[in-house]
Write an enzyme that holds these catalytic residues in place. Structure first.
Site, PDB file in Angstrom:
ATOM      1  N   LYS A  12      35.540  56.745  43.246  1.00 45.44           N
ATOM      2  CA  LYS A  12      34.214  56.260  43.637  1.00 45.44           C
ATOM      3  C   LYS A  12      33.912  56.550  45.117  1.00 45.44           C
ATOM      4  CE  LYS A  12      34.017  52.486  40.218  1.00 45.44           C
ATOM      5  NZ  LYS A  12      33.755  51.029  40.056  1.00 45.44           N
ATOM      6  N   PHE A  60      24.662  42.566  38.366  1.00 48.36           N
ATOM      7  CA  PHE A  60      25.067  43.532  39.387  1.00 48.36           C
ATOM      8  C   PHE A  60      24.695  44.981  39.027  1.00 48.36           C
ATOM      9  CE2 PHE A  60      28.734  42.600  36.634  1.00 48.36           C
ATOM     10  CZ  PHE A  60      29.080  43.871  36.187  1.00 48.36           C
ATOM     11  N   ARG A  88      44.091  52.383  32.747  1.00 53.42           N
ATOM     12  CA  ARG A  88      43.624  51.024  33.080  1.00 53.42           C
ATOM     13  C   ARG A  88      44.741  50.249  33.792  1.00 53.42           C
ATOM     14  NH1 ARG A  88      38.174  50.005  32.721  1.00 53.42           N
ATOM     15  NH2 ARG A  88      38.849  47.848  32.885  1.00 53.42           N
ATOM     16  N   THR A  94      39.720  44.793  37.798  1.00 57.33           N
ATOM     17  CA  THR A  94      38.427  45.170  38.395  1.00 57.33           C
ATOM     18  C   THR A  94      38.305  44.668  39.837  1.00 57.33           C
ATOM     19  OG1 THR A  94      37.466  45.003  36.183  1.00 57.33           O
ATOM     20  CG2 THR A  94      35.927  45.062  38.035  1.00 57.33           C
ATOM     21  N   ARG A 105      43.765  50.001  42.613  1.00 58.70           N
ATOM     22  CA  ARG A 105      42.763  49.090  43.168  1.00 58.70           C
ATOM     23  C   ARG A 105      43.365  48.114  44.172  1.00 58.70           C
ATOM     24  NH1 ARG A 105      39.237  48.300  37.617  1.00 58.70           N
ATOM     25  NH2 ARG A 105      37.573  49.780  38.134  1.00 58.70           N
ATOM     26  N   ASN A 115      35.663  49.238  44.369  1.00 58.26           N
ATOM     27  CA  ASN A 115      37.046  49.148  43.882  1.00 58.26           C
ATOM     28  C   ASN A 115      37.685  50.512  43.617  1.00 58.26           C
ATOM     29  OD1 ASN A 115      35.638  49.757  41.583  1.00 58.26           O
ATOM     30  ND2 ASN A 115      36.130  47.871  40.499  1.00 58.26           N
ATOM     31  N   HIS A 118      37.084  54.350  38.688  1.00 60.18           N
ATOM     32  CA  HIS A 118      36.590  53.981  37.359  1.00 60.18           C
ATOM     33  C   HIS A 118      37.520  54.587  36.328  1.00 60.18           C
ATOM     34  CE1 HIS A 118      33.942  53.632  33.833  1.00 60.18           C
ATOM     35  NE2 HIS A 118      34.369  54.849  33.544  1.00 60.18           N
TER      36      HIS A 118
HETATM   37  P1  IDP Z   1      35.971  48.071  35.141  1.00 68.23           P
HETATM   38  O1  IDP Z   1      35.496  49.109  36.150  1.00 68.23           O
HETATM   39  O2  IDP Z   1      37.266  47.456  35.541  1.00 68.23           O
HETATM   40  O3  IDP Z   1      35.966  48.616  33.737  1.00 68.23           O
HETATM   41  P2  IDP Z   1      33.544  46.659  34.406  1.00 68.23           P
HETATM   42  O4  IDP Z   1      33.494  45.249  33.956  1.00 68.23           O
HETATM   43  O5  IDP Z   1      33.347  47.729  33.384  1.00 68.23           O
HETATM   44  O6  IDP Z   1      34.923  46.877  35.198  1.00 68.23           O
HETATM   45  O7  IDP Z   1      32.447  46.824  35.533  1.00 68.23           O
HETATM   46  C1  IDP Z   1      32.048  48.101  35.989  1.00 68.23           C
HETATM   47  C2  IDP Z   1      32.006  48.085  37.488  1.00 68.23           C
HETATM   48  O8  IDP Z   1      31.003  47.170  37.911  1.00 68.23           O
HETATM   49  C3  IDP Z   1      33.282  47.578  38.184  1.00 68.23           C
HETATM   50  O9  IDP Z   1      34.241  48.588  38.377  1.00 68.23           O
HETATM   51  C4  IDP Z   1      32.763  47.062  39.475  1.00 68.23           C
HETATM   52  O10 IDP Z   1      32.603  48.106  40.415  1.00 68.23           O
HETATM   53  C5  IDP Z   1      31.399  46.517  39.114  1.00 68.23           C
HETATM   54  N1  IDP Z   1      31.455  45.073  38.866  1.00 68.23           N
HETATM   55  C6  IDP Z   1      32.023  44.433  37.834  1.00 68.23           C
HETATM   56  N2  IDP Z   1      31.885  43.103  37.928  1.00 68.23           N
HETATM   57  C7  IDP Z   1      31.191  42.894  39.072  1.00 68.23           C
HETATM   58  C8  IDP Z   1      30.716  41.714  39.735  1.00 68.23           C
HETATM   59  O11 IDP Z   1      30.906  40.592  39.286  1.00 68.23           O
HETATM   60  N3  IDP Z   1      30.040  41.914  40.904  1.00 68.23           N
HETATM   61  C9  IDP Z   1      29.806  43.160  41.428  1.00 68.23           C
HETATM   62  N4  IDP Z   1      30.245  44.279  40.837  1.00 68.23           N
HETATM   63  C10 IDP Z   1      30.923  44.155  39.682  1.00 68.23           C
HETATM   64 MG    MG Z   2      34.398  49.305  32.562  1.00 67.61          MG
END
Ligand code: IDP
Ligand code: MG
Length: 136
Positions: A12, A60, A88, A94, A105, A115, A118
């Site tokens: 990212k 978000f 993962r 996350t 991460r 973070n 992806h």
């Molecule tokens: P992941 O990347 O671990 O699969 P997801 O739940 O799919 O997590 O969320 C996608 C992306 O959205 C995350 O990587 C993160 O950058 C962002 N994100 C997830 N939850 C939050 C939040 O509560 N606040 C702000 N950004 C978030």
């Molecule tokens: Mg995801």
């Protein structure tokens, strides 16, 4: 039993900006992922909105799409046995604060939104996401 899979990985903007791409790619290689395809791109906000469609109802969503389109990213197709789950695990939770020691991460993530990486979360999404970036 062998279960070779391909998954989409993105380095990212926060990590590309800090010149961490090579170090993160090294982590994939050390952990026996094959990097089958790789490119550095900058996507538009509308492309980010399409990519993160599954999150459109989340509070978000807008910030997330702004962020992913804010600077260059490195997208890769990674291959390994159980690549989706293995990636993962290597990425960690996350929220970098909750990520386990040794994960990408934990090492590089700045915050839940910045973070650093992806990774696809399922076989179906891996196919969709790989096509999104690499279908001509
Ligand atoms: P992941 O990347 O671990 O699969 P997801 O739940 O799919 O997590 O969320 C996608 C992306 O959205 C995350 O990587 C993160 O950058 C962002 N994100 C997830 N939850 C939050 C939040 O509560 N606040 C702000 N950004 C978030
Ligand atoms: Mg995801």
């Amino acid at each position: 039993m062998s279960n070779i899979q391909q998954t989409l990985s993105i380095i990212k903007p926060d990590a590309v900006e800090r010149n961490l791409s090579e170090e993160i790619k090294k982590a994939f290689k050390i952990n026996n992922f094959n990097i089958l395809k790789e490119k550095k791109v900058k996507i538009s906000k509308s492309e980010a909105e399409k990519f993160y469609q599954v999150h459109q109802s989340k509070p978000f969503y807008n910030d997330l799409c702004e962020y992913l389109s804010s600077g260059p990213i490195v997208v890769m197709v990674l291959e390994k046995n159980d690549a989706i789950l293995e990636n993962r695990k290597l990425m960690g939770a996350t929220d970098p604060i909750k990520a386990e020691e040794g994960t990408i991460r934990k090492k590089y993530g700045i915050s839940i939104d910045k973070n650093s990486v992806h990774g696809s979360d399922s076989l179906d999404n891996a196919k969709i996401e790989i096509d999104f970036f690499f279908k001509d």
